[in-house]
Every structure is written in structure tokens, then in C-alpha cells.
Design an enzyme around this catalytic site. Structure first.
Site, PDB file in Angstrom:
ATOM      1  CG  ASP A   6      38.298  30.825  65.502  1.00  0.00           C
ATOM      2  OD1 ASP A   6      39.283  30.192  65.061  1.00  0.00           O
ATOM      3  OD2 ASP A   6      37.447  31.365  64.763  1.00  0.00           O
ATOM      4  CE  LYS A  13      35.012  35.367  64.027  1.00  0.00           C
ATOM      5  NZ  LYS A  13      34.212  34.596  63.043  1.00  0.00           N
ATOM      6  CE1 TYR A  88      41.370  17.653  51.892  1.00  0.00           C
ATOM      7  CE2 TYR A  88      43.263  17.963  53.327  1.00  0.00           C
ATOM      8  CZ  TYR A  88      42.457  18.411  52.301  1.00  0.00           C
ATOM      9  OH  TYR A  88      42.728  19.617  51.695  1.00  0.00           O
ATOM     10  CG  ASP A  97      40.028  26.988  59.051  1.00  0.00           C
ATOM     11  OD1 ASP A  97      40.758  26.000  58.837  1.00  0.00           O
ATOM     12  OD2 ASP A  97      39.997  27.965  58.274  1.00  0.00           O
ATOM     13  CG  ASP A 118      34.591  29.522  56.654  1.00  0.00           C
ATOM     14  OD1 ASP A 118      33.951  30.575  56.811  1.00  0.00           O
ATOM     15  OD2 ASP A 118      35.594  29.233  57.327  1.00  0.00           O
TER      16      ASP A 118
END
Length: 244
Positions: A6, A13, A88, A97, A118
């Protein structure tokens, strides 16, 4: 075993999953990502599949270097097959993300109305319906961004570290900043959750991101706090596509 990469703006990460269970997680500087990946490959030689999710910048050469020792590597983008219907209006602009967070909710809370919050650099809100349809959400400034903007866009306000305010009434400039920033975010999040609860029954709310633990203790709303939710979503995307 799966390796999750990530990529943020400055740090990466790295996570290792075995049979859907997170067994290792670390954060490395983006310049040292290849060394980190090679070290994990040596430690966990059973890693076969890799997914890369990048909101920062990782050049093609680095990705190619990462690919070599693995059987399967996936770079997450808008064209990857997803386990939900994406409504969307601009799907190609939806951040990877946010895609990963929605996928985690599909795996862990199927057939539910789920709001994922988030709390990172930005605060993102993402909503998926009981019918497995992703509608959208919202984006607002995160905790550090609000502290920094007060310092950057004014002449005299200091840059402070995040701190839970002792009172809604700040009796000094520092206390007033903490009250304004932290209570502002808390009221925003509680207000958004309240609005979703009015429109959708049986709402499940997930709070994740770097500031999740700091904020969760102060929120009035009932939430599930999970700091690994994005990593779990990325692992699910990899599994979902590998099983096709």
C-alpha cells in the site's frame, strides 16, 4: 501467502496474509520499498501473489523489480474486477484506497448498508448499500491538514500536535485550536453518521485510518474501529481476482 503493498506519498505499508489472516505488517520509506519486499520474500518464501495499491508515486521500474520473484502481481486500478456494483459517476477518478475499503466491507459485512470512514490525511466517507451498490460519499480535510492549514494560512497561529481538548471552551490560543479542530471533526463525523442513519436503516459504520484510534474514543456514535481495514480489503481484491 499474499503480499500487500500500500503506497502512500512518503511511506509504504507492507502486509503479509496467510489464509486471510494478517500475520505481518510494517511501514517502510518509499525509497526502501524494494529492500522491504525482498526481505519479506526471504522471511516468507511461500508468498506467491502480490497486490500493489498506490495513491503516491511508484515508478514502473520499481514495480517491475517487485514482480520478478512472484507468480501473480496485480496493480489496483479502476479496471480491476470488483465484488460490488460501482455507481460512482466518475469511476476512473475513484481512489484505489476507497475501492479497497469498500471491498473490505463487502467481505466482512455482506448484505448490509455500510458507511466506511477513513480518517487519514483526508477524511473519506464511502457508502455501499444492502444491494451491494456503491453510491459514493464525501471527502473532507483530515486532522493534521486542519492543524497545518491554521498555521500555514494565518500569520500568528502555531502548528500544534494533535491533542484531545479538555473542554469545548478553549481558554488559550492552543486550547482554542485543539477545541476547534478536534471538536469540529467529531461533530462532522457524528453529524454525517446521524444523517445516514436517517436515510438508511440498520447502518453499519466502520472507522479506520491513522487517526481512527484517536477519534473513536471521543465519538458519540456507535462504530467499529479497525486500523487494518484497507489492508484487508486489498487482500480480498487479490483473492477475488485470483479465484476467477
Amino acid at each position: 501467502m499474499n503480499l500487500i503493498i500500500d503506497v502512500g506519498n512518503s511511506f509504504v505499508k507492507l502486509a503479509v496474509f496467510n489464509n486471510g489472516i494478517l500475520i505481518h505488517k510494517e511501514v517502510v520509506d518509499i525509497k526502501l520499498v524494494l529492500e522491504g519486499v525482498n526481505s519479506l520474500k526471504a522471511t516468507y518464501p511461500s508468498i506467491k501473489k502480490v497486490i500493489v495499491s498506490s495513491v503516491g508515486k511508484m515508478n514502473k521500474e520499481t514495480i517491475q523489480d517487485i514482480e520478478r520473484p512472484f507468480d501473480v502481481i496485480m496493480v489496483l486500478d479502476a479496471n480491476v474486477k470488483l465484488p460490488f456494483k460501482n455507481l460512482y459517476a466518475t469511476p476512473n477518478t475513484l481512489g484505489v484506497d476507497r475501492i479497497a475499503l469498500v471491498c473490505a466491507s463487502v467481505e466482512q459485512f455482506p448484505n448490509n448498508n455500510v458507511l466506511i470512514i477513513d480518517a487519514g490525511t483526508c477524511i473519506t466517507y464511502d457508502f455501499i448499500t444492502v444491494d451491494n451498490e456503491y453510491i459514493g460519499g464525501a471527502i473532507s480535510p483530515g486532522l493534521r491538514m486542519r492543524y497545518k492549514s491554521l498555521n500555514n494560512l494565518t500569520a500568528n497561529l502555531p502548528l500544534l500536535e494533535s491533542e484531545a481538548p479538555k473542554s469545548i471552551i478553549g481558554n488559550s490560543t492552543d486550547a482554542s485550536i485543539h477545541s476547534g479542530v478536534v471538536h469540529g471533526i467529531l461533530k462532522e463525523i457524528d453529524g454525517v453518521i446521524e444523517e445516514y442513519n436517517r436515510k438508511y436503516s440498520d447502518l453499519t459504520v466502520i472507522l479506520t485510518g491513522g487517526d481512527a484510534n484517536f477519534l473513536s474514543k471521543q465519538l458519540k456514535s456507535s462504530i467499529f474501529a479497525n486500523s487494518n481495514f484497507l489492508l484487508e480489503g486489498l487482500n480480498y481484491i487479490l483473492q477475488f481476482n485470483s479465484n476467477e
